[in-house]
Design an enzyme around this catalytic site. Structure first.
Site, PDB file in Angstrom:
ATOM      1  N   GLU B 177      90.672  45.560  44.823  1.00  0.00           N
ATOM      2  CA  GLU B 177      90.708  46.983  45.135  1.00  0.00           C
ATOM      3  C   GLU B 177      91.457  47.742  44.059  1.00  0.00           C
ATOM      4  O   GLU B 177      92.177  47.152  43.245  1.00  0.00           O
ATOM      5  CB  GLU B 177      91.310  47.232  46.523  1.00  0.00           C
ATOM      6  CG  GLU B 177      92.757  46.851  46.660  1.00  0.00           C
ATOM      7  CD  GLU B 177      93.310  47.185  48.052  1.00  0.00           C
ATOM      8  OE1 GLU B 177      92.935  46.495  49.009  1.00  0.00           O
ATOM      9  OE2 GLU B 177      94.117  48.120  48.160  1.00  0.00           O
ATOM     10  N   HIS B 233     100.133  48.820  47.993  1.00  0.00           N
ATOM     11  CA  HIS B 233      99.450  48.284  49.179  1.00  0.00           C
ATOM     12  C   HIS B 233      99.796  46.802  49.270  1.00  0.00           C
ATOM     13  O   HIS B 233      99.306  45.990  48.485  1.00  0.00           O
ATOM     14  CB  HIS B 233      97.932  48.476  49.049  1.00  0.00           C
ATOM     15  CG  HIS B 233      97.177  47.983  50.246  1.00  0.00           C
ATOM     16  ND1 HIS B 233      95.810  47.779  50.237  1.00  0.00           N
ATOM     17  CD2 HIS B 233      97.570  47.673  51.506  1.00  0.00           C
ATOM     18  CE1 HIS B 233      95.416  47.348  51.420  1.00  0.00           C
ATOM     19  NE2 HIS B 233      96.462  47.266  52.207  1.00  0.00           N
TER      20      HIS B 233
END
Lengths: 164, 369
Positions: B177, B233
């Site tokens: 990601e 994240h």
């Protein structure tokens, strides 16, 4: 629940679009998708990138699967597709001591896998499970001596009894 | 740029590589803001740059847009609009106060071509972003590089000038990601020499933070509140180790530039305020989301947050919030989950540098509180 069962069935559909929509639906289902844990792990090896992506995302946020899935997950830890193996191992690690029966299988992956991320995840899972058998401990000690920085750290943590 | 109070540089595992990234990007010095070259990282292609040629031609230090009051509605950001509804034709920047900026974090779960194709979902995402001056995005997941350019086209359709910085694809498995910062160039400028992904030679973090330095656009750029944003994240399976590493990362960033003491770490931490470990124990550290406030769409987790060192970042106004997509856009939980399993979290900051080292006297008179 009806929808989840439909998504589960759709994951086996021949149409990639249907499979992707099913994986996306299961991702939106969050922890409720745990009943589809094994199928989602298998979907990580799908030829279609969208199916893979949504399946992996669903597994990331799903939490631990049920104990009933352990045997089937164990058959996937040495899967040739690294993403399938990675997630099968991760789910077993999330089960902790409940997955102790998979210790040998995980140790073998740690020894034999050619994928660094899979090996690291196997060391992590052995730490979560609480590796105790001679084979697992030996595999972790070997990893601790010759692995990547992360593998060395995870193996060290797995061998540390205070972490278990 | 006026120097802020300096701190000793942290000798951490991140330091060597973050230094390398910053100097490599700077072209030999701290060249200042508004370099028209977008330091897009990752395999973005030239046609992206070409498609944003108009935006890139903005140069020089601009002034803030006119102040027409704070956001629509009595409940703060994001209270107007319905699922799939249209936004009133008014520049997003004109709806925000001139003397404050709103910084948000939004994990747009699996933001890729599937969501891009859903008109209703994109309408909500666009309306959310338009409420803020800068949004740190997590979970861009696509092989294609057209996701954010397409989002920019939607955001700017009414005349706004949003732009973005995007990081490389990150992840240990083949499933990766990207982080991004989306910001309103009418209100915000960034330092092109200070954009990069933190180095992590010990591989402690699944997805190394994406960092960039910003400040509001004002007539007094040397006095504007400048700050690092550290977009993060964490891996939900390795939270204790990762928040410990983020504590180190935070302190490294505090010392990364001698003239910058404001570090705002924001993102999906997969940890609530009681699970921040060493990050939460940094002396003076403050996080905005706490108490009974939940940040996920199912409203049972508080994993998203905005974290800074309170004695340094005195620019925080005290206002913060979680944008409840369900109530803001009158969505069912099922429809809200189609947008994301996370709500955006936001915090408000003064546009002027805080009164460090007696610098309050330096601030423009009109800007003093």
């Amino acid at each position: 629940m009806v929808e989840i069962k439909k998504y589960l069935a759709d994951l086996a559909c021949r149409d990639a679009g249907v499979r992707a929509a099913a994986a996306e639906g299961l991702c939106c289902a969050g922890p409720d998708a745990a009943i589809a844990a094994v199928e989602l792990v298998q979907a990580c090896g799908d030829d279609d990138e969208s199916v893979q992506t949504w399946a992996a995302a669903a597994l990331e946020d799903m939490g631990a699967p049920s104990n009933e899935s352990i045997i089937r997950l164990q058959t996937l830890v040495a899967n040739q597709h690294p993403l399938v193996a990675y997630w099968a191992i991760t789910l077993l690690g999330r089960l902790g001591r409940d997955a102790v029966s998979c210790e040998l299988a995980l140790a073998n992956v740690l020894i034999a896998s050619s994928d660094p991320a899979v090996r690291e995840q196997a060391a992590w899972a052995l730490g979560k499970i609480g590796a105790a058998t001679g084979v697992a401990v030996a595999a972790l000690k070997q990893a601790q001596e010759s692995g990547t920085a992360r593998l060395v750290r995870l193996a060290r943590e797995a061998l540390d009894p205070t972490n278990q | 740029m006026t120097k802020k109070k300096s701190k000793p540089r942290k000798k951490g595992f991140f330091w060597t590589l973050i230094f390398t990234i910053l100097t490599a990007a700077s072209g030999g010095g701290f060249s200042g803001y508004l370099n028209p070259e977008l330091p897009l990282l990752g395999p973005l292609v030239k046609n992206i740059l070409a498609s944003f040629a108009d935006t890139l031609t903005t140069g020089g230090t601009g002034t803030l847009s006119g102040d027409s009051g704070f956001l629509d509605g009595p409940q703060g950001p994001g209270t107007s609009g319905a699922f799939g509804g249209s936004v009133p034709v008014q520049l997003a920047s004109a709806r925000r106060p001139a003397d404050k900026i709103l910084i948000a974090s939004f994990n747009i779960q699996v933001f890729g071509k599937s969501k891009l194709a859903k008109t209703d979902v994109m309408s909500v995402i666009v309306q959310v972003i338009r409420q803020f001056d800068i949004v740190a995005i997590q979970e861009i997941r696509a092989k294609e590089d057209n996701i954010l350019p397409a989002l920019m086209a939607m955001l700017n359709a009414e005349g706004s000038r949003y732009n973005f910085l995007i990081g490389p694809r990150l992840g240990r498995s083949v499933s990766t990601e990207q982080y991004a910062f989306i910001f309103d160039t009418n209100r915000i400028e960034y330092d092109p020499s200070s954009v990069g992904t933190m180095g992590d030679p010990g591989d402690l973090l699944h997805r190394e933070p994406f960092v960039a330095r910003f400040r509001p656009r004002t007539n007094f750029p040397d006095r504007a509140f400048s700050f690092w944003l550290v977009d993060t994240h964490t891996d939900p399976d390795d939270v204790p180790n990762e928040v410990a590493a983020l504590a180190n990362a935070f302190q490294v960033m505090q010392g990364a530039l001698p003239d910058e003491d404001d570090v705002i770490l924001l993102g999906d931490l997969n940890a609530n305020e009681f699970e921040l470990g060493p990050l939460g124990r940094i002396p003076g550290i403050r996080w905005v989301v706490g108490g009974n406030t939940m940040t996920n769409t199912r409203k049972n987790k508080a994993y998203d947050n905005i974290i800074f060192h309170a004695p340094s970042t005195t620019e925080f106004s005290g206002r913060w919030g979680v944008l409840d997509l369900q109530s803001a856009f009158q969505l069912s939980e099922e429809d809200a989950l189609k947008v994301s399993d996370h709500f955006p979290v936001w915090a408000e900051f003064d546009i002027w540098e805080g009164p460090h080292n007696g610098r309050v006297a330096d601030r423009p008179i009109a800007a003093r509180r």
